[in-house]
Design an enzyme around this catalytic site. Structure first.
Site, PDB file in Angstrom:
ATOM      1  N   ARG A 251       4.231  12.915   0.042  1.00 30.92           N
ATOM      2  CA  ARG A 251       5.363  12.549   0.529  1.00 30.92           C
ATOM      3  C   ARG A 251       5.104  12.161  -1.083  1.00 30.92           C
ATOM      4  O   ARG A 251       5.325  11.522  -1.549  1.00 30.92           O
ATOM      5  CB  ARG A 251       5.302  11.096   1.159  1.00 30.92           C
ATOM      6  CG  ARG A 251       5.956  11.811   2.788  1.00 30.92           C
ATOM      7  CD  ARG A 251       6.172   9.957   3.798  1.00 30.92           C
ATOM      8  NE  ARG A 251       6.742   9.107   3.264  1.00 30.92           N
ATOM      9  CZ  ARG A 251       7.222   8.227   3.301  1.00 30.92           C
ATOM     10  NH1 ARG A 251       7.749   8.975   4.508  1.00 30.92           N
ATOM     11  NH2 ARG A 251       6.552   7.081   3.096  1.00 30.92           N
TER      12      ARG A 251
ATOM     13  N   THR B  29      11.850  11.367  -2.260  1.00 35.42           N
ATOM     14  CA  THR B  29      12.684  12.042  -1.273  1.00 35.42           C
ATOM     15  C   THR B  29      12.107  11.906  -0.291  1.00 35.42           C
ATOM     16  O   THR B  29      12.939  12.076   1.338  1.00 35.42           O
ATOM     17  CB  THR B  29      12.938  13.319  -2.238  1.00 35.42           C
ATOM     18  OG1 THR B  29      11.912  13.949  -1.627  1.00 35.42           O
ATOM     19  CG2 THR B  29      13.510  13.571  -2.938  1.00 35.42           C
TER      20      THR B  29
ATOM     21  N   ASP C 228       1.225   0.859   2.504  1.00 38.61           N
ATOM     22  CA  ASP C 228       0.413   2.137   2.352  1.00 38.61           C
ATOM     23  C   ASP C 228      -0.746   2.657   2.729  1.00 38.61           C
ATOM     24  O   ASP C 228      -1.242   2.117   2.113  1.00 38.61           O
ATOM     25  CB  ASP C 228       1.010   2.809   1.200  1.00 38.61           C
ATOM     26  CG  ASP C 228       0.971   4.751   0.536  1.00 38.61           C
ATOM     27  OD1 ASP C 228      -0.615   4.587   1.141  1.00 38.61           O
ATOM     28  OD2 ASP C 228       1.691   5.331  -0.078  1.00 38.61           O
TER      29      ASP C 228
ATOM     30  N   ASP D 203      -2.551   3.976   0.133  1.00 41.90           N
ATOM     31  CA  ASP D 203      -3.299   3.002  -1.024  1.00 41.90           C
ATOM     32  C   ASP D 203      -4.232   2.070  -0.398  1.00 41.90           C
ATOM     33  O   ASP D 203      -5.143   1.750  -1.156  1.00 41.90           O
ATOM     34  CB  ASP D 203      -2.163   3.168  -1.333  1.00 41.90           C
ATOM     35  CG  ASP D 203      -0.921   4.064  -2.521  1.00 41.90           C
ATOM     36  OD1 ASP D 203      -2.371   4.645  -2.852  1.00 41.90           O
ATOM     37  OD2 ASP D 203      -0.490   3.329  -2.462  1.00 41.90           O
TER      38      ASP D 203
HETATM   39  C1  PRP Z   1       1.519   9.557   5.107  1.00 35.68           C
HETATM   40  C2  PRP Z   1       0.555   9.522   5.921  1.00 35.68           C
HETATM   41  C3  PRP Z   1       1.100  10.683   6.140  1.00 35.68           C
HETATM   42  C4  PRP Z   1       2.916  10.586   5.831  1.00 35.68           C
HETATM   43  C5  PRP Z   1       3.422   9.969   6.507  1.00 35.68           C
HETATM   44  O1  PRP Z   1       0.991  10.419   3.933  1.00 35.68           O
HETATM   45  O2  PRP Z   1      -0.429   9.599   5.754  1.00 35.68           O
HETATM   46  O3  PRP Z   1       0.857  11.676   5.496  1.00 35.68           O
HETATM   47  O4  PRP Z   1       2.772   9.916   4.528  1.00 35.68           O
HETATM   48  O5  PRP Z   1       5.085   9.905   6.107  1.00 35.68           O
HETATM   49  P1  PRP Z   1       6.831  11.153   6.959  1.00 35.68           P
HETATM   50  O6  PRP Z   1       6.227  11.156   8.421  1.00 35.68           O
HETATM   51  O7  PRP Z   1       7.987   9.894   6.802  1.00 35.68           O
HETATM   52  O8  PRP Z   1       6.075  12.783   5.883  1.00 35.68           O
HETATM   53  P2  PRP Z   1       0.840  10.439   1.908  1.00 35.68           P
HETATM   54  O9  PRP Z   1       2.614  11.811   1.569  1.00 35.68           O
HETATM   55  O10 PRP Z   1       1.776   8.765   1.268  1.00 35.68           O
HETATM   56  O11 PRP Z   1      -0.290  11.050   1.352  1.00 35.68           O
HETATM   57  P3  PRP Z   1      -1.420  10.586   1.411  1.00 35.68           P
HETATM   58  O12 PRP Z   1      -2.172  10.343   2.945  1.00 35.68           O
HETATM   59  O13 PRP Z   1      -1.802  10.883   0.063  1.00 35.68           O
HETATM   60  O14 PRP Z   1      -2.150   9.150   1.095  1.00 35.68           O
HETATM   61  N1  URA Z   2       2.741   6.534   4.809  1.00 30.49           N
HETATM   62  C1  URA Z   2       2.434   5.708   5.065  1.00 30.49           C
HETATM   63  O1  URA Z   2       1.713   5.451   4.219  1.00 30.49           O
HETATM   64  N2  URA Z   2       3.337   4.067   5.192  1.00 30.49           N
HETATM   65  C2  URA Z   2       4.489   3.916   5.855  1.00 30.49           C
HETATM   66  O2  URA Z   2       4.986   2.962   6.012  1.00 30.49           O
HETATM   67  C3  URA Z   2       5.223   5.840   5.355  1.00 30.49           C
HETATM   68  C4  URA Z   2       4.387   6.659   4.860  1.00 30.49           C
END
Ligand code: PRP
Ligand code: URA
Length: 206
Positions: A103, A107, A198, A201
Site C-alpha cells: 500500500r 494514497t 501496521d 512493521d
Molecule cells: C497491509 C496489509 C494488507 C494491506 C491492507 O499491507 O497486510 O495487505 O495493508 O490495506 P488495504 O485493505 O487498505 O489494502 P502493506 O501494504 O502495509 O504491506 P506489508 O504487508 O508489506 O507491510
Molecule cells: N495495514 C495495516 O497493517 N494496518 C492497518 O490498520 C491498515 C492497513
C-alpha cells in the site's frame, strides 16, 4: 455476505495482546501464529473427508480422513507471511503461492510487485492477509487468483473493517471472509480503528 468472525475466547485473548502497543515483535509473531492457527482450523472446517478403514489396538473401524483435494494458501506479502505456518503445519501437502502487494502510504492504494502461483483450478484456495482495511489489496489479490483459475477463493484475515468487507463484497460478491476481529472503522490515513497499527512493521520490527 459470508463474514465469519472467530468467537472462541482464546481468539479475543490473543487479539487483545496483538493490539497492545507494548507487545514486542517476537511475542507479536507468536500471537500471529496462534490466531492464524485458530483461523486456519475455522477456514477449513468444510473441506471434504472420506472413509478409511483402520484397526485400532482393539477393533476395526471406519474412520474419516482428508481426501486428496489439494489446498492452496496464498499469503499476501509481506504481512501475510506471518499467517502461513499454521496452514503448512496443519496441511503438510498444501501448495503455497505468493502475491506481493504494498500500500502506498499517501494514497492507500496497493501496488503489485510479485506474483508466483501454483495451479489453482479445482483447488480450495485461501488468500491470507492479516489486515483488511480499505479492501483494495484483498480485492486485487482475489482478482489475480481468479484470473489464474481459482473459483470462490476465500479470504482469511486477522482484523477487518466494515469498509474493507464492503469493498471485497462489491468487487467479489459472495467471497467467504474469515476474520478474528471485525473493527469499527478506518481513520483518515486508512488505518483500522482500534486495529493494531501496521501489522507488517510490528511483525518484522521495521
Ligand atoms: C497491509 C496489509 C494488507 C494491506 C491492507 O499491507 O497486510 O495487505 O495493508 O490495506 P488495504 O485493505 O487498505 O489494502 P502493506 O501494504 O502495509 O504491506 P506489508 O504487508 O508489506 O507491510
Ligand atoms: N495495514 C495495516 O497493517 N494496518 C492497518 O490498520 C491498515 C492497513
Amino acid at each position: 455476505m459470508p463474514l465469519h468472525i472467530l468467537s472462541h475466547p482464546l481468539a479475543a485473548h490473543i487479539i487483545t495482546h496483538l493490539r497492545d502497543q507494548t507487545t514486542k515483535p517476537a511475542t507479536f509473531r507468536t500471537l500471529a501464529y496462534q490466531i492464524s492457527l485458530l483461523l486456519a482450523i475455522e477456514a477449513t472446517s468444510e473441506i471434504e473427508t472420506e472413509e478409511k478403514q483402520i484397526d485400532t489396538p482393539l477393533e476395526r473401524i471406519t474412520g474419516r480422513v482428508l481426501n486428496h483435494q489439494p489446498l492452496v494458501v496464498v499469503p499476501i506479502l509481506r504481512a501475510g507471511l506471518g499467517m502461513l505456518q499454521p496452514f503448512t503445519d496443519l496441511f503438510p501437502d498444501v501448495s503455497v503461492g505468493y502475491i506481493g502487494l504494498e500500500r502506498d502510504h499517501e494514497t492507500a492504494k496497493a501496488r503489485s510487485y510479485y506474483c508466483k502461483l501454483p495451479p489453482l483450478a479445482g483447488r480450495h484456495v485461501f488468500a491470507v492477509d492479516p489486515m483488511l482495511a480499505t479492501g483494495g489489496s484483498a480485492a486485487q489479490a482475489l482478482t489475480v487468483l481468479k484470473e489464474n483459475g481459482a473459483v470462490h477463493p476465500a479470504l482469511v484475515c486477522i482484523v477487518s473493517s466494515p469498509e474493507g468487507v464492503a469493498e471485497v463484497e462489491r468487487q467479489h460478491p459472495g467471497t467467504v471472509i474469515h476474520t478474528a476481529a471485525h473493527d469499527r472503522a478506518l481513520n483518515a490515513k486508512k488505518y483500522i480503528l482500534p486495529g493494531l497499527g501496521d501489522f507488517g512493521d510490528r511483525l518484522y520490527g521495521t
